[in-house]
Structure formats: C-alpha cells, structure tokens
Design a protein around this motif. Structure first.
Motif, mmCIF file in Angstrom:
data_model
loop_
_atom_site.group_PDB
_atom_site.id
_atom_site.type_symbol
_atom_site.label_atom_id
_atom_site.label_comp_id
_atom_site.label_asym_id
_atom_site.label_seq_id
_atom_site.Cartn_x
_atom_site.Cartn_y
_atom_site.Cartn_z
ATOM 1 N N PRO A 5 -31.253 24.899 -23.468
ATOM 2 C CA PRO A 5 -32.512 24.941 -24.226
ATOM 3 C C PRO A 5 -32.509 23.997 -25.426
ATOM 4 N N VAL A 6 -33.517 23.139 -25.483
ATOM 5 C CA VAL A 6 -33.697 22.233 -26.609
ATOM 6 C C VAL A 6 -34.789 22.773 -27.530
ATOM 7 N N ILE A 7 -35.777 23.440 -26.939
ATOM 8 C CA ILE A 7 -36.841 24.079 -27.713
ATOM 9 C C ILE A 7 -36.847 25.566 -27.361
ATOM 10 N N GLN A 8 -36.719 26.399 -28.384
ATOM 11 C CA GLN A 8 -36.742 27.847 -28.199
ATOM 12 C C GLN A 8 -37.819 28.439 -29.110
ATOM 13 N N ILE A 9 -38.812 29.027 -28.496
ATOM 14 C CA ILE A 9 -39.938 29.629 -29.216
ATOM 15 C C ILE A 9 -39.850 31.131 -29.016
ATOM 16 N N SER A 10 -39.670 31.858 -30.126
ATOM 17 C CA SER A 10 -39.394 33.294 -30.023
ATOM 18 C C SER A 10 -40.372 34.114 -30.848
ATOM 19 N N ASP A 11 -41.158 34.951 -30.162
ATOM 20 C CA ASP A 11 -42.057 35.935 -30.773
ATOM 21 C C ASP A 11 -42.955 35.319 -31.851
ATOM 22 N N CYS A 51 -47.563 24.358 -34.214
ATOM 23 C CA CYS A 51 -46.497 25.125 -34.863
ATOM 24 C C CYS A 51 -45.128 24.501 -34.601
ATOM 25 N N VAL A 52 -44.927 23.993 -33.401
ATOM 26 C CA VAL A 52 -43.642 23.368 -33.055
ATOM 27 C C VAL A 52 -43.396 22.137 -33.913
ATOM 28 N N GLY A 61 -41.958 35.005 -36.314
ATOM 29 C CA GLY A 61 -41.216 34.436 -35.211
ATOM 30 C C GLY A 61 -40.342 33.264 -35.624
ATOM 31 N N MET A 62 -39.689 32.672 -34.618
ATOM 32 C CA MET A 62 -38.743 31.595 -34.865
ATOM 33 C C MET A 62 -38.944 30.479 -33.845
ATOM 34 N N ILE A 63 -38.833 29.233 -34.315
ATOM 35 C CA ILE A 63 -38.878 28.071 -33.427
ATOM 36 C C ILE A 63 -37.653 27.215 -33.709
ATOM 37 N N ILE A 64 -36.820 27.048 -32.690
ATOM 38 C CA ILE A 64 -35.627 26.205 -32.786
ATOM 39 C C ILE A 64 -35.882 24.930 -31.990
ATOM 40 N N VAL A 65 -35.748 23.776 -32.643
ATOM 41 C CA VAL A 65 -35.929 22.485 -31.988
ATOM 42 C C VAL A 65 -34.649 21.676 -32.162
ATOM 43 N N LEU A 84 -38.413 12.284 -36.695
ATOM 44 C CA LEU A 84 -37.754 11.117 -36.119
ATOM 45 C C LEU A 84 -37.231 11.415 -34.720
ATOM 46 N N LYS A 85 -37.072 12.692 -34.408
ATOM 47 C CA LYS A 85 -36.592 13.102 -33.088
ATOM 48 C C LYS A 85 -37.726 13.429 -32.129
#
Length: 253
Positions: A5-11, A51-52, A61-65, A84-85
């Motif tokens: 997982p590169v993008i994790q979108i949680s709740d 949001c991302v 919630g949480m967003i991990i990129v 930049l990514k």
C-alpha cells in the motif's frame, strides 16, 4: 499484484454546512496500481481526492501517502515534500491561458527545480513527445482541441516525474472517441512509468479502460470494490443502475 500500500485512507469523514459528504471512507492503493473511483455526482469522489492532496482537511480519520501521515501535517514544508511526489490533474486542466504550451509545461520545472533553460526546454520536448503533441509547443491553450488540452494538462502533471498521480475527471467534456484516446494514453503512461494512480470519474467506459481496481462511492461511502469484471457481474442494484442506467436496469426486472 504485490500487496504494497502506497496510499491508505482510513475512516475519513468530511462535512460542510450542507451536511456530511464523506462518511467513513476506507481505501488502499498498492504500488503501481491504478484505482478508479466511480460514482454519481455528489457522491464525494472529488472531495476525497482533495483530502488526499491537502486541498481539504478531513474532520476525522487518517490518510497515509508513501509513508507520510498527511492528516498530521502542520507546516507548509511538509506539504511541499508531498507535492513533489504527487501530481494532480484538476478537472478543468487548469492551464494558463496566457502561456504557450511550452511555458505551461515549463512552469513547474522553473518553480520547483534548479534546471537551467536548456534542460527545461529538453524536458518540455520530451513531455510533448510522451503525450504525442510534438510541434504544438508554440500554441496557446485556446488554439488546441479539448483532447489536446487534456494531453497538455497530463504532461504538466507528469513534469516533475511524480511517483503518484491523482486524476480528477480526466475525460470530462470530451466526445467518446477522444475520451477513449485520453483513457488509453493514461493507462499507457501509468504502465510505462510504474506510477501509482487514483482516477476519479463518472465515465464508466473510461473506468473499465484504465482501472486495475475500482471503488464505487455513493452517499459518502464506498459500497463496492473490485475489478472491472467484478463490477460487470455485480448484482448490486446501485452498481447496475450506475453501469447501465435506470431504464435498462428496470427492463431486466
């Protein structure tokens, strides 16, 4: 596909004055995967994408990129590192009308790199070749067709060689033939560069052309995830109504 997982979108929740738009979204996108998010207008697709990328801040919630918790960002330098990514294609393309195609493509390179003019010009020509627009560098956006403008917008999105690309309605406003061409180009570019992508669209034909996996949103929630085949064979009423239209769905009852 390897689970990475590169993008994790949680709740994820997000509300505005008119009410709650996102109501507990959970999505993962693996490295090198193209996830297409479909759904009717107002289902929350674009709000989630914003949001991302940090254009909107979720309420919960949480967003991990790429290992970064973007929901915990508090400083501009943190967002700059993310941007930049991540490349972001706005729905309207957001080209500068007063700039030529070449200057539109050069803009992010001039503002985010230390490349000299010779290197920038060479990179601009490479981008134009990538989207099959060689020879168009001196024209202004108003002199291009809708499909060509989309290609320029995509090229500019890719200018900084992002690892992740987010597309918001990349085929909106295009005729079916041009839409298919742009969809095939996005698919080819993603495969060639190995980018991780999220594509938001209400164009199911485009979704089936581009997607490795699909998530469908309705009323701020994800109601189904799966492959194109899974969606084509789904018996969920909401999916069938979206894929085929209410009249065709009722004819099968």
């Amino acid at each position: 596909m390897k689970i990475d997982p590169v993008i994790q979108i949680s709740d994820i929740h997000k509300s505005f004055d008119e009410g709650e738009v996102l109501r507990g979204i959970d999505i993962e996108v693996n490295r090198g995967e193209t996830l297409v998010i479909i759904g009717r207008s107002g289902s929350g697709k674009t709000v989630l994408l914003q949001c991302v990328i940090g254009l909107l801040i979720p309420d919960e919630g949480m967003i991990i990129v790429d290992g970064m918790d973007v929901t915990a960002f508090h400083e501009e330098k943190q967002w700059n590192k993310l941007w930049l990514k991540v490349g972001f294609l706005f729905q309207g393309g957001a080209l500068f009308d007063s700039m030529t195609v070449a200057d539109n493509l050069a803009f992010p390179l001039r503002h985010h790199t230390r490349l000299d003019d010779t290197c920038i010009k060479r990179h601009v020509m490479e981008l134009l070749a990538l989207v099959e627009l060689k020879g168009q560098e001196g024209k202004y956006p108003s002199e291009l067709s809708g499909g060509m403008q989309k290609r320029v917008s995509i090229a500019r999105t890719l200018a900084l060689d992002p690892d992740i690309v987010l597309y918001d309605e990349p085929t909106s406003g295009l005729d079916p033939v041009t839409s298919d061409a742009v969809s095939e180009m996005i698919k080819g570019l993603n495969r060639k560069a190995g980018t991780t992508s999220i594509v938001v669209t209400h164009d199911i034909r485009s979704a089936f052309l581009i997607a490795d996996s699909i998530a469908m949103m309705e009323d701020g929630k994800v109601i189904m995830t799966g492959t194109s085949k899974d969606f084509k064979t789904s018996r969920l009423d909401q999916v069938q109504l979206f894929l085929h239209g209410r009249v065709n769905a009722e004819e099968r009852l």
